[in-house]
Design a protein around this motif. Structure first.
Motif, mmCIF file in Angstrom:
data_model
loop_
_atom_site.group_PDB
_atom_site.id
_atom_site.type_symbol
_atom_site.label_atom_id
_atom_site.label_comp_id
_atom_site.label_asym_id
_atom_site.label_seq_id
_atom_site.Cartn_x
_atom_site.Cartn_y
_atom_site.Cartn_z
ATOM 1 N N PRO A 23 -2.932 -0.704 4.436
ATOM 2 C CA PRO A 23 -1.849 -0.239 3.774
ATOM 3 C C PRO A 23 -1.027 0.599 4.958
ATOM 4 O O PRO A 23 -1.462 0.751 6.055
ATOM 5 C CB PRO A 23 -2.473 1.094 2.919
ATOM 6 N N GLY A 39 -6.094 -0.224 -1.357
ATOM 7 C CA GLY A 39 -5.207 -0.344 -0.279
ATOM 8 C C GLY A 39 -5.611 -1.469 0.671
ATOM 9 O O GLY A 39 -6.911 -1.074 1.240
ATOM 10 N N GLY A 49 0.684 -1.182 -0.010
ATOM 11 C CA GLY A 49 -0.165 0.009 0.157
ATOM 12 C C GLY A 49 0.868 1.166 0.099
ATOM 13 O O GLY A 49 0.272 2.380 -0.373
#
Length: 248
Positions: free
Chosen positions: A130, A127, A108
């Motif tokens: 992330p 993501g 991410g």
């Protein structure tokens, strides 16, 4: 569609290892999966997305960073900047047209760096827990000093028998690549998924990331009983729905 790992389709700098990847041809934009730290392209999420892409006629790419999985290179020789450049090499050399980047954990972070470097190619971001800037918030002060003094740090690995190794080179490149210090100049749609029982990346990090992204098209989905990996069947179904949502 490739059935075995392949090297990057264009020459890489001689100082960089060649990368293994699987490309599923189909309708674009190409979905590119970016693994987490010390992970490879054989993970549950990457394979689940590939199966869906094949069934849906969508273009999909999964690959191994240098020093990971089937790619060339030694893991401890790599840095965050090297792996960012590996992602850019895949965008530039292995596929054409727009891409949707799906980044898991450290992936991410690399997803954000790649979007900043290739704003004309990146159509959307997804993501999964992330972890941008984790070289800052993911280590204690004592651990940071240890890395600087000794060149490497080992931690117990909750996901495997071998310890997780962090090098001075990786950590310093991470500190030079931090993005969470102010507005992040990304304007494409962004979707973030995060488990609230994540022991590795606090879900509040995704809340802060959503605030800093310049784009107004940001949605954060919290999975109350979700862990860091988000690899259960229900989690994978959520991931696929989320990717579908950002595709044209």
């Amino acid at each position: 569609m490739t059935d075995a790992p392949r090297a990057a389709s264009a020459p890489r700098p001689q100082t960089r290892p060649r990368l293994a990847y699987h490309l599923t041809e189909g309708a674009g934009p190409t979905i590119v999966f970016l693994p987490g730290y010390a992970s490879d392209m054989e993970g549950t999420k990457a394979l689940a997305l590939e199966r869906w892409a094949k069934a849906s006629g969508r273009a999909f790419l999964r690959f191994d960073y240098a020093g990971c999985g089937a790619s060339e290179g030694k893991f401890e020789d790599q840095s965050l900047a090297d792996w960012r450049d590996d992602a850019l090499a895949m965008i530039d050399q292995a596929v054409t047209g727009p891409v949707v980047l799906v980044g898991s954990s450290m992936g991410g972070w690399i997803m954000l760096l790649a979007a900043l470097a290739r704003p004309d190619r990146v159509a959307a971001l997804v993501g999964i827990a992330p972890a941008p800037d984790f070289t800052d918030w993911g280590f204690s002060q004592d651990e940071k000093l240890y890395i600087l003094q000794h060149g490497r740090l080992e931690r117990p690995n909750p996901y495997g028998p071998a310890p997780t190794v962090y090098t001075r080179r990786f950590w310093q490149a991470g500190e030079a690549s931090r993005v969470m210090h102010g507005p992040i100049a990304i304007d494409c749609p962004v979707r973030l998924l995060h488990g609230q029982r994540d022991p590795d990346v606090p879900w509040a990090q995704s809340t802060r990331l959503a605030e800093l992204l310049r784009t107004g098209d940001v949605q954060l989905t919290l999975v109350k009983d979700g862990d860091h990996r988000l690899s259960r069947d229900a989690d994978l179904a959520l991931l696929i729905r989320t990717v579908e949502e950002v595709l044209p």
